[in-house]
Write a protein that holds these residues in place. Structure first.
Motif, PDB file in Angstrom:
ATOM      1  N   ARG A 143       0.816  -1.206   0.000  1.00 58.40           N
ATOM      2  CA  ARG A 143       0.000   0.000   0.000  1.00 58.40           C
ATOM      3  C   ARG A 143       0.854   1.263   0.000  1.00 58.40           C
ATOM      4  NH1 ARG A 143      -3.589  -1.447   5.226  1.00 58.40           N
ATOM      5  NH2 ARG A 143      -1.503  -1.211   6.105  1.00 58.40           N
ATOM      6  N   ARG A 144       0.397   2.257  -0.721  1.00 59.72           N
ATOM      7  CA  ARG A 144       1.082   3.555  -0.711  1.00 59.72           C
ATOM      8  C   ARG A 144       1.088   4.146   0.689  1.00 59.72           C
ATOM      9  NH1 ARG A 144       3.413   7.415   0.139  1.00 59.72           N
ATOM     10  NH2 ARG A 144       3.873   9.230  -1.176  1.00 59.72           N
ATOM     11  N   GLY A 145       0.039   3.875   1.440  1.00 62.37           N
ATOM     12  CA  GLY A 145      -0.046   4.397   2.794  1.00 62.37           C
ATOM     13  C   GLY A 145       0.956   3.794   3.750  1.00 62.37           C
ATOM     14  N   ASP A 146       1.589   2.686   3.349  1.00 64.11           N
ATOM     15  CA  ASP A 146       2.594   2.052   4.202  1.00 64.11           C
ATOM     16  C   ASP A 146       3.981   2.665   4.035  1.00 64.11           C
ATOM     17  OD1 ASP A 146       0.920   0.308   5.493  1.00 64.11           O
ATOM     18  OD2 ASP A 146       1.227  -1.334   4.090  1.00 64.11           O
ATOM     19  N   VAL A 147       4.102   3.634   3.164  1.00 66.90           N
ATOM     20  CA  VAL A 147       5.387   4.325   3.016  1.00 66.90           C
ATOM     21  C   VAL A 147       5.521   5.302   4.183  1.00 66.90           C
ATOM     22  CG1 VAL A 147       6.793   5.833   1.573  1.00 66.90           C
ATOM     23  CG2 VAL A 147       5.353   4.083   0.513  1.00 66.90           C
ATOM     24  N   LEU A 148       6.385   4.951   5.117  1.00 67.59           N
ATOM     25  CA  LEU A 148       6.534   5.734   6.348  1.00 67.59           C
ATOM     26  C   LEU A 148       7.506   6.894   6.190  1.00 67.59           C
ATOM     27  CD1 LEU A 148       6.723   2.721   8.828  1.00 67.59           C
ATOM     28  CD2 LEU A 148       4.710   4.049   8.171  1.00 67.59           C
ATOM     29  N   ALA A 149       8.406   6.772   5.230  1.00 67.07           N
ATOM     30  CA  ALA A 149       9.365   7.838   4.933  1.00 67.07           C
ATOM     31  C   ALA A 149       9.924   7.575   3.542  1.00 67.07           C
ATOM     32  CB  ALA A 149      10.492   7.880   5.963  1.00 67.07           C
ATOM     33  N   ALA A 150      10.403   8.612   2.903  1.00 67.07           N
ATOM     34  CA  ALA A 150      11.027   8.477   1.584  1.00 67.07           C
ATOM     35  C   ALA A 150      12.049   9.584   1.429  1.00 67.07           C
ATOM     36  CB  ALA A 150       9.976   8.560   0.475  1.00 67.07           C
ATOM     37  N   TRP A 151      13.119   9.283   0.721  1.00 68.98           N
ATOM     38  CA  TRP A 151      14.136  10.321   0.525  1.00 68.98           C
ATOM     39  C   TRP A 151      14.826  10.138  -0.818  1.00 68.98           C
ATOM     40  CZ3 TRP A 151      14.874   6.268   4.002  1.00 68.98           C
ATOM     41  CH2 TRP A 151      15.922   5.386   3.723  1.00 68.98           C
ATOM     42  N   SER A 152      15.453  11.201  -1.247  1.00 75.00           N
ATOM     43  CA  SER A 152      16.227  11.181  -2.482  1.00 75.00           C
ATOM     44  C   SER A 152      17.657  11.591  -2.158  1.00 75.00           C
ATOM     45  CB  SER A 152      15.629  12.156  -3.507  1.00 75.00           C
ATOM     46  OG  SER A 152      16.427  12.205  -4.677  1.00 75.00           O
ATOM     47  N   GLY A 153      18.604  10.815  -2.644  1.00 73.15           N
ATOM     48  CA  GLY A 153      20.014  11.149  -2.485  1.00 73.15           C
ATOM     49  C   GLY A 153      20.638  11.385  -3.849  1.00 73.15           C
ATOM     50  N   ILE A 154      21.566  12.314  -3.925  1.00 75.07           N
ATOM     51  CA  ILE A 154      22.192  12.643  -5.209  1.00 75.07           C
ATOM     52  C   ILE A 154      23.574  12.009  -5.281  1.00 75.07           C
ATOM     53  CG2 ILE A 154      22.956  14.483  -6.743  1.00 75.07           C
ATOM     54  CD1 ILE A 154      20.918  16.310  -5.464  1.00 75.07           C
ATOM     55  N   ARG A 155      23.731  11.065  -6.190  1.00 75.91           N
ATOM     56  CA  ARG A 155      25.031  10.408  -6.368  1.00 75.91           C
ATOM     57  C   ARG A 155      25.928  11.279  -7.243  1.00 75.91           C
ATOM     58  NH1 ARG A 155      21.324   6.538  -8.078  1.00 75.91           N
ATOM     59  NH2 ARG A 155      20.756   4.983  -6.511  1.00 75.91           N
TER      60      ARG A 155
ATOM     61  N   LYS B 181      -1.017  23.239   7.260  1.00 77.40           N
ATOM     62  CA  LYS B 181      -1.306  23.031   5.834  1.00 77.40           C
ATOM     63  C   LYS B 181      -0.398  21.974   5.212  1.00 77.40           C
ATOM     64  CE  LYS B 181      -3.092  27.710   5.144  1.00 77.40           C
ATOM     65  NZ  LYS B 181      -2.995  28.974   4.359  1.00 77.40           N
ATOM     66  N   LYS B 182      -0.206  20.896   5.948  1.00 75.74           N
ATOM     67  CA  LYS B 182       0.654  19.825   5.450  1.00 75.74           C
ATOM     68  C   LYS B 182      -0.121  18.772   4.677  1.00 75.74           C
ATOM     69  CE  LYS B 182       0.534  17.746  10.087  1.00 75.74           C
ATOM     70  NZ  LYS B 182      -0.249  18.851  10.682  1.00 75.74           N
ATOM     71  N   GLY B 183      -1.477  18.809   4.768  1.00 80.18           N
ATOM     72  CA  GLY B 183      -2.290  17.888   3.987  1.00 80.18           C
ATOM     73  C   GLY B 183      -2.819  16.708   4.761  1.00 80.18           C
ATOM     74  N   PHE B 184      -2.522  16.619   6.051  1.00 76.82           N
ATOM     75  CA  PHE B 184      -3.039  15.517   6.859  1.00 76.82           C
ATOM     76  C   PHE B 184      -3.104  15.936   8.322  1.00 76.82           C
ATOM     77  CE2 PHE B 184       1.547  14.822   6.315  1.00 76.82           C
ATOM     78  CZ  PHE B 184       1.981  14.751   7.632  1.00 76.82           C
ATOM     79  N   ILE B 185      -3.853  15.157   9.091  1.00 75.19           N
ATOM     80  CA  ILE B 185      -4.037  15.420  10.517  1.00 75.19           C
ATOM     81  C   ILE B 185      -3.368  14.310  11.308  1.00 75.19           C
ATOM     82  CG2 ILE B 185      -5.732  15.615  12.383  1.00 75.19           C
ATOM     83  CD1 ILE B 185      -7.749  16.573  10.280  1.00 75.19           C
ATOM     84  N   THR B 186      -2.617  14.687  12.328  1.00 74.03           N
ATOM     85  CA  THR B 186      -2.004  13.707  13.218  1.00 74.03           C
ATOM     86  C   THR B 186      -2.645  13.817  14.592  1.00 74.03           C
ATOM     87  OG1 THR B 186      -0.284  15.181  14.060  1.00 74.03           O
ATOM     88  CG2 THR B 186       0.181  14.028  11.989  1.00 74.03           C
TER      89      THR B 186
ATOM     90  N   ASN C 149      -1.790   4.625   7.596  1.00 66.64           N
ATOM     91  CA  ASN C 149      -0.441   5.201   7.579  1.00 66.64           C
ATOM     92  C   ASN C 149      -0.203   6.122   8.766  1.00 66.64           C
ATOM     93  OD1 ASN C 149      -2.015   7.370   6.855  1.00 66.64           O
ATOM     94  ND2 ASN C 149      -0.749   8.004   5.120  1.00 66.64           N
ATOM     95  N   GLY C 150      -1.122   6.081   9.743  1.00 68.61           N
ATOM     96  CA  GLY C 150      -0.909   6.840  10.967  1.00 68.61           C
ATOM     97  C   GLY C 150      -1.335   8.291  10.893  1.00 68.61           C
ATOM     98  N   GLN C 151      -2.056   8.670   9.833  1.00 71.71           N
ATOM     99  CA  GLN C 151      -2.489  10.052   9.693  1.00 71.71           C
ATOM    100  C   GLN C 151      -3.795  10.093   8.907  1.00 71.71           C
ATOM    101  OE1 GLN C 151       1.141  11.252   7.900  1.00 71.71           O
ATOM    102  NE2 GLN C 151       0.407  11.004   5.823  1.00 71.71           N
ATOM    103  N   VAL C 152      -4.577  11.139   9.127  1.00 68.41           N
ATOM    104  CA  VAL C 152      -5.864  11.280   8.447  1.00 68.41           C
ATOM    105  C   VAL C 152      -5.722  12.332   7.360  1.00 68.41           C
ATOM    106  CG1 VAL C 152      -8.297  11.890   8.713  1.00 68.41           C
ATOM    107  CG2 VAL C 152      -7.126  10.607  10.515  1.00 68.41           C
ATOM    108  N   GLU C 153      -5.877  11.909   6.119  1.00 69.06           N
ATOM    109  CA  GLU C 153      -5.775  12.818   4.993  1.00 69.06           C
ATOM    110  C   GLU C 153      -7.149  13.396   4.675  1.00 69.06           C
ATOM    111  OE1 GLU C 153      -3.934  10.219   2.183  1.00 69.06           O
ATOM    112  OE2 GLU C 153      -2.229   9.890   3.527  1.00 69.06           O
ATOM    113  N   LEU C 154      -7.186  14.413   3.824  1.00 65.00           N
ATOM    114  CA  LEU C 154      -8.434  15.120   3.553  1.00 65.00           C
ATOM    115  C   LEU C 154      -9.514  14.187   3.022  1.00 65.00           C
ATOM    116  CD1 LEU C 154     -10.130  17.679   3.303  1.00 65.00           C
ATOM    117  CD2 LEU C 154      -9.059  18.096   1.081  1.00 65.00           C
ATOM    118  N   ILE C 155      -9.143  13.336   2.075  1.00 62.46           N
ATOM    119  CA  ILE C 155     -10.136  12.437   1.491  1.00 62.46           C
ATOM    120  C   ILE C 155     -10.697  11.500   2.556  1.00 62.46           C
ATOM    121  CG2 ILE C 155     -10.440  10.523  -0.122  1.00 62.46           C
ATOM    122  CD1 ILE C 155      -8.546  11.934  -2.020  1.00 62.46           C
ATOM    123  N   GLU C 156      -9.830  10.998   3.427  1.00 61.12           N
ATOM    124  CA  GLU C 156     -10.283  10.126   4.509  1.00 61.12           C
ATOM    125  C   GLU C 156     -11.206  10.887   5.458  1.00 61.12           C
ATOM    126  OE1 GLU C 156      -6.543   7.033   5.001  1.00 61.12           O
ATOM    127  OE2 GLU C 156      -6.380   9.037   5.873  1.00 61.12           O
ATOM    128  N   PHE C 157     -10.876  12.134   5.721  1.00 60.02           N
ATOM    129  CA  PHE C 157     -11.693  12.975   6.602  1.00 60.02           C
ATOM    130  C   PHE C 157     -13.090  13.165   6.008  1.00 60.02           C
ATOM    131  CE2 PHE C 157     -13.209  17.121   8.081  1.00 60.02           C
ATOM    132  CZ  PHE C 157     -12.992  17.038   9.448  1.00 60.02           C
TER     133      PHE C 157
END
Length: 704
Positions: free
Chosen positions: A390-402, A639-644, A676-684
């Motif tokens: 599930r996309r909601g199971d992505v707890l963190a994501a990052w990009s590194g520049i090689r 205004k982060k897009g979700f409620i914790t 995913n531990g947070q309530v997004e607008l659509i879920e609300f």
């Protein structure tokens, strides 16, 4: 007939590969005898005294300001830059290092967390008969063994499974993996082996079962990259290097050589980012070890110099630990677009990645939704249909520049080797570019060798092979037991401290606060799900942490493990740091906001859910949607897009409504459809549309 052709082809490829590697090995041994690749265990030859502790940042800044001239000034506090500082100072050279952000704030903290030779590079070396690729793999495997030895508390061998879904691939991959063992030679961690289908599923039960033939398991190393980088920096500081984070180079200083009349680089004008104070740091030799920013520093020396670095973005995601076994990784050797994807357990979570695509250089890389979904789709291909990815199971994501060294006109970064290049400009600027995390020590050695030759510095050979890093000296696998017995720490917390700080874990335990409970006696957690404790924040300040981002991303790894948990810990972290660093209330507010911005953007949780999709099963009239959106934004003030849960608690406090924490978690869990531990607008909106708050506490909560 097809069967016979496949087998013959596999045998021919395997036989040719073995013959090639045997020949290359013989050539390598010949070169070794003649001193080209001689590895001398030199750590015992270090004559520079090591201090019991490292200086404070203020003392380091003072040393930078008052030292008349250093032998070596390193620009860049990533793995390679800190490696250069450690190599130089242990040779007896007066050494300085400047990092404009925090140590390991860039690529060095955003890796796959592997210490490896590179199975795919070996494949390219064999198929193309490329000796340089082979040499790079062999060097990396030697460095892998050294890194596991000098920092055993931060690193460990990790078995990695390569699942096979076509019978003819089994001997093909087996030959390739055995060659990997062969090239490692005496540095091989453990011998690879073949698994039957049933045994593979027993060890990796989440694996897709249909058409599975079997699997091959090989070993590489894994580490805590940011903490490893910091250990290198702290070790260099203890040996006497003047190292400073948040010290930005503004321009290079130059002088005219009286003999040749040419301009020579002789130092740098820098600025203490924290105080704004500017000062000069003079040095006989300046080393550019700035990773993706290599060309920007080279252009400080010469505006006309062509670029030698082509940056490539690598995105990783973190998912819950139940996606992988505790001690078994997974390698997808051929993704849908020809890349390689790793799926690895790390810090009781699961890392998946990476991507490889051209990018612009930025100090704040942001993972894209496209890259995240690409990784998720590849993961789905290898996991059982019973496991819903599930996309909601992505707890963190990052990009590194090689920082890949390549022809700037090339567009295909996937075929580029991670070989490193050391160059010396006409004005004497030494640049180290390219390479990979695993080979940072060898890269540093080559760089300091070049610096000594180019600037006629008085120093001997490198002494960093076998040189133990901060925390390794008195570490043992059972050290955590003493922490439990002597200080009354939870076993999980004690294991975490031992594997993070090594023998310095006792210093953290000594300042841990009493819990006020029967057990554990000391060690208040920052968040309940993770073993990080408040004492680590105090100790992190000692380790040169100066921002809340430093603390959540590099002293602890909360931001890389779970963004929501990091956000929940932030208020307490800022309070503790504020007390240690004498922050004003305004400064604390700024730090909190900056850290949240870092989490929402750079760690992949910028959720764009303000616009409803056509697929949303919501039949509210437009006026109701607008009304509930306004209510949602009353909770989501940032205004982060979700409620914790923190947002809800803040609102409840403002209206004097009391709901116990367990009930609050239950309410949010009911509304949190993707878990995913947070309530997004659509879920609300779906919640209010479905009438999820008919009475009692829930009604008070959502109808506010």
């Amino acid at each position: 007939m097809a069967f016979q052709k496949a087998v013959k082809g596999t045998v021919l490829i395997g036989g040719g590969a073995i013959a090639t590697v045997f020949g290359l090995s013989q050539f390598s041994q010949y070169r070794n005898k003649h001193g080209t690749f001689v590895n001398v265990q030199a750590a015992e030859a270090v004559t520079v005294p090591i201090k019991r502790d490292f200086p404070t940042r203020e003392e380091q800044i003072l040393a930078l300001q008052t030292t008349r001239e250093f032998d070596v000034l390193v620009i860049g506090g990533g793995a390679t830059g800190c490696g250069c500082a450690l190599d130089a100072v242990t040779r007896g050279l007066k050494t300085a290092l400047l990092e404009r952000d925090d140590f390991s704030s860039g690529t060095s903290s955003r890796s796959t967390k592997l210490i490896h030779g590179g199975v795919r590079y070996l494949q390219k070396a064999i198929m193309k008969l490329d000796f340089e690729q082979y040499r790079m793999v062999k060097e990396a495997l030697q460095e892998r063994a050294n890194l596991l030895e000098i920092a055993p508390h931060l690193s460990a061998p990790l078995p990695i499974m390569l699942p096979v879904y076509k019978w003819w691939q089994l001997p093909y991959y087996w030959v390739g993996i055995k060659l990997y063992d062969l090239v490692a030679g005496s540095q091989c961690l453990k011998s690879s082996y073949v698994l039957s289908k049933s045994r593979a599923l027993e060890l990796f039960p989440m694996l897709r079962k249909d058409k599975l033939v079997g699997a091959i398991v090989y070993y590489d190393g894994q580490h805590n990259d940011a903490r490893m980088n910091l250990a290198i920096a702290l070790t260099a500081a203890r040996y006497g290097a003047a190292t400073a984070n948040y010290a930005e180079v503004l321009r290079l200083l130059k002088t005219t050589d009286p003999g040749s009349g040419k301009e020579r680089v002789c130092g740098a004008r820098c600025r203490d980012v924290l105080t704004g104070q500017e000062f000069d740091v003079k040095a006989k030799c300046v080393i550019n070890a700035t990773g993706p920013f290599t060309d920007s520093v080279r252009k400080m020396d010469d505006q006309e110099v062509p670029n030698i670095c082509q940056p490539s973005a690598g995105v990783h995601i973190v998912m819950p630990g139940y996606y992988s076994p505790d001690n078994m990784g997974l390698l997808d050797p051929a993704t849908s677009d020809g890349r390689v994807i790793f799926f690895l357990p790390w810090e009781k979570m699961t890392i998946a990645g990476t991507t490889d695509s051209p990018t612009d250089v930025t100090p704040h890389p942001i993972p894209t939704e496209e890259d995240i979904n690409f990784i998720l789709n590849e993961v789905r291909n290898y996991l059982s249909v019973d496991v819903e990815v599930r996309r909601g199971d992505v707890l963190a994501a990052w990009s590194g520049i090689r920082p890949l060294v390549t022809d700037p006109n090339s567009k295909d970064t996937q075929s580029i080797s991670r070989n490193h290049v050391v160059t010396v400009s006409d004005s004497g600027l030494v640049t180290i570019a390219g390479g990979k995390w695993t080979t940072y020590r060898a890269m540093a050695q080559d760089t300091i060798d070049a610096a000594i030759q180019a600037h006629d510095l008085n120093a001997g050979s490198s002494k960093t092979i076998g040189l133990q890093l901060q925390g390794a000296e008195d570490w043992s696998p059972t050290l955590y037991i003493r922490l439990v017995q002597d200080y009354g720490l939870e076993s999980e917390v004690a294991q975490h401290l031992a594997s993070t700080y090594g023998d310095k874990a006792f210093e953290v335990a000594k300042i841990a606060q009493v819990t006020g409970r029967r057990w554990p006696i000391v060690g208040k957690r920052l968040v309940s799900e993770f073993p990080y404790i408040e004492a680590e924040v105090i100790y992190g300040v000692k380790e040169y942490a100066r921002t809340a981002v430093d603390m959540i991303s590099r002293r602890t790894r909360l931001a890389f493990l779970n963004v929501q948990a990091a956000e929940e810990a932030l208020p307490r972290i800022v309070d503790i740091m504020g007390k240690e660093l004498n922050w004003s209330e305004q400064k604390k507010k700024e730090e909190l906001e900056a850290a949240k911005k870092f989490l929402y953007y750079e760690m992949g949780y910028k959720v764009k859910s303000d616009q409803l999709t056509d697929s949303s099963e919501i039949t509210l009239v437009p006026s109701d949607i607008e009304r509930y959106k306004k209510r949602f934004h009353m909770f989501d003030k940032d205004k982060k897009g979700f409620i914790t849960i923190l947002d809800v608690q803040r609102v409840l406090e403002s209206i004097s409504v009391q709901i116990d924490e367990k009930t609050l978690h239950d309410i949010l869990n009911e509304v949190d459809l993707n878990k995913n531990g947070q309530v997004e607008l659509i879920e609300f909106l779906q919640a209010v549309h479905a009438g999820h708050s008919p009475c009692g506490s829930e009604a008070e909560l959502w109808q506010w």
